[in-house]
Every structure is written in C-alpha cells, then in structure tokens.
Scaffold this active site. Structure first.
Site, PDB file in Angstrom:
ATOM      1  NE  ARG A  46      -4.188   0.006   2.588  1.00  9.10           N
ATOM      2  CZ  ARG A  46      -5.178  -0.887   2.636  1.00  9.10           C
ATOM      3  NH1 ARG A  46      -4.938  -2.159   2.500  1.00  9.10           N
ATOM      4  NH2 ARG A  46      -6.393  -0.460   2.817  1.00  9.10           N
TER       5      ARG A  46
ATOM      6  NE  ARG B  74     -16.746  -3.384   3.736  1.00  9.24           N
ATOM      7  CZ  ARG B  74     -15.497  -3.120   3.366  1.00  9.24           C
ATOM      8  NH1 ARG B  74     -14.891  -3.901   2.491  1.00  9.24           N
ATOM      9  NH2 ARG B  74     -14.868  -2.065   3.841  1.00  9.24           N
TER      10      ARG B  74
END
Ligand code: AP5
Length: 218
Positions: A88, A127
């Site tokens: 990342r 979600r």
C-alpha cells in the site's frame, strides 16, 4: 499465480480475491483481514494496529512487512497468492520485492481495480461482514439470503468500524496520497493491468481472469 490486487477501499478487491483464490487453490492474503483478526484476539499486532486502523490511517510499513513475510512462508502460499490490500506504499512494494526475491519468487501481475468514487462510498456504506470468517455482503448488491446472517456459516453480520462515513473519507484520502504512487511503480515495471470493476461481481470476475490471462499469470 503470484498476483497483487490494487485499488481504493470498496473497489471489490476482497470479493474478487476470495473467489479467485478458492477457484485456483492459491492463498488469499488480505492484510486488513489479518489485522482485524489480530485486533479481535487482542494480540500484540492487534494492539499496535488499532489506533491507526480506527483512524483510517496506514499501519507502519515495518509492521506490515513483518506480517506479510511471515504469511508468505506458510505452506498454502507455496502454490501462489493473491495479495489483497498489500502493498500500500512504495516502501512496502520494495520490501515485498526483497522478500519474494529471497524466496526465488516474484510478482507476476498487478491488477488495478477502477471504480468511480461515488460508487465506492455506496459499496462501503452498505457492506456487512460476518463475525466468524469475514464473508462479505452488501445490503443492495449482494444481500444475504436471511437478513443479518451469513449464508456460509450462519454467523451474525456486522458493519466494519472503519466503514463509518468520516473514516471512509479519510481512507480514500490516504489511498490517493500513499497508495496511488504504486500505480506508476508497477506500470514502470510492466506489471500493471487495469480492470474496470464497476460492473456486477460476476462480470468483474470474468474481467479479472481475462486480465490475468493476458498478463500470463493464469
Ligand atoms: P482493508 O481491509 O485492506 O480495506 P481496504 O483496502 O480499504 O479495502 P476494503 O476491504 O474496504 O474494500 P475491498 O476493495 O476489499 O472491497 P470489498 O470486496 O469488501 O484495510 C483496512 C485498514 O487496515 C486500512 O485502513 C489500514 O488501517 C489497515 N491496513 C490494511 N492493510 C494495510 C497495509 N498493507 N499497510 C498499512 N495498513 C494496512 O467490497 C466492498 C463492498 O462492495 C462489499 O459490500 C461488497 O459486497 C460490495 N461489492 C464488491 N464488488 C462489487 C461489485 N462488483 N458490484 C457491487 N458491489 C460490490
């Protein structure tokens, strides 16, 4: 298959990585899942990660590199891996290259999942994940058969702490600032393949496989 899934929060990396790894018998290595398990168990790693995670910030590179170096040496990763949420940052990508080199392996392809920002926000807001194993649902796009219960193991569905709107905003900023430079890092090495991930999950799965075939990783 030694591949990396790159893309902003909510792009569907986890959904596709899980499917692909199950289908081809390779390890699904999701650093976010590893951290959530560590926080739930109260381990040293969980304690180190919590304050960063709760703010939507990245956990320090040296911590994550140790986690991934250990995970890549486990038996199930010998046949291949799908890295989801790692690397990342550029230092994480450089560290990954070093770790793999020491194992005589390398990243074969990096898929960049592209989804417009308003859709990312809708995906994260709706979600739901199961407590037992992190199976992922969406209240509109992929609802569970029984509301509030996981289709796979019947456990309770909960919303992730970091899916609150203010944390989502922070995670999206962190992605642009710290993770997007990886696009050029991998493009420069000839490994980057983009996938339009704004379609439904089955269509995205087809596109993922097509991209991996084109890359010679499947
Ligand atoms: P992490 O858990 O990795 O989160 P993320 O990268 O932000 O990605 P998400 O899990 O939010 O999204 P996703 O792309 O996997 O989407 P999903 O498939 O679930 O990281 C969390 C935190 O941990 C970080 O903020 C950081 O603090 C820490 N961390 C982790 N790794 C780190 C590292 N390497 N270095 C430092 N810190 C690290 O889908 C989202 C929703 O959309 C679901 O509801 C799903 O059902 C739905 N959906 C999926 N696909 C579709 C589709 N095609 N159409 C419609 N809906 C869809």
């Amino acid at each position: 298959m030694n591949v990396v899934f790159l893309g902003p929060p909510g792009a569907g990396k986890g959904t596709q990585a899980r499917r692909l790894a199950e289908r081809y018998g390779v390890a699904h290595i999701a650093t976010g899942d590893i951290l959530r398990e560590a926080m739930a168990s109260g381990s040293d790693l969980g304690r180190k990660a919590k304050s960063y995670y709760d703010r939507g910030e990245l956990v320090p590179d040296e911590v994550m590199l140790e986690v991934v170096a250990h995970r890549l040496r486990q038996a199930d990763a010998a046949q291949g891996f799908v890295l989801d949420g790692f690397p990342r940052t550029v230092p994480q990508a450089e560290g990954l290259d070093r770790i793999l080199r020491s194992m005589g392996r390398r990243v074969e392809a990096v898929l960049l999942f592209q989804v417009p920002q308003p859709a990312l926000v809708r995906r994260l807001a709706g979600r739901w994940v199961c407590r037992a194993a992190g199976h992922v649902f969406h209240e509109v796009y992929s609802p569970p058969k029984v509301a509030g219960r996981c289709d796979h193991d019947g456990s309770e569905l909960v919303q992730r702490e970091d899916d609150r709107p203010e944390t989502v905003e922070r995670r999206l900023e962190v992605y642009v600032r710290q993770t997007e430079p990886l696009v050029e890092y991998y493009r420069g090495r000839g490994l980057l393949h983009t996938v339009d991930a704004s379609a439904d999950p089955d269509e995205v799965a087809r596109r993922v496989e097509a991209a991996l075939r084109e890359a010679g990783a499947l």
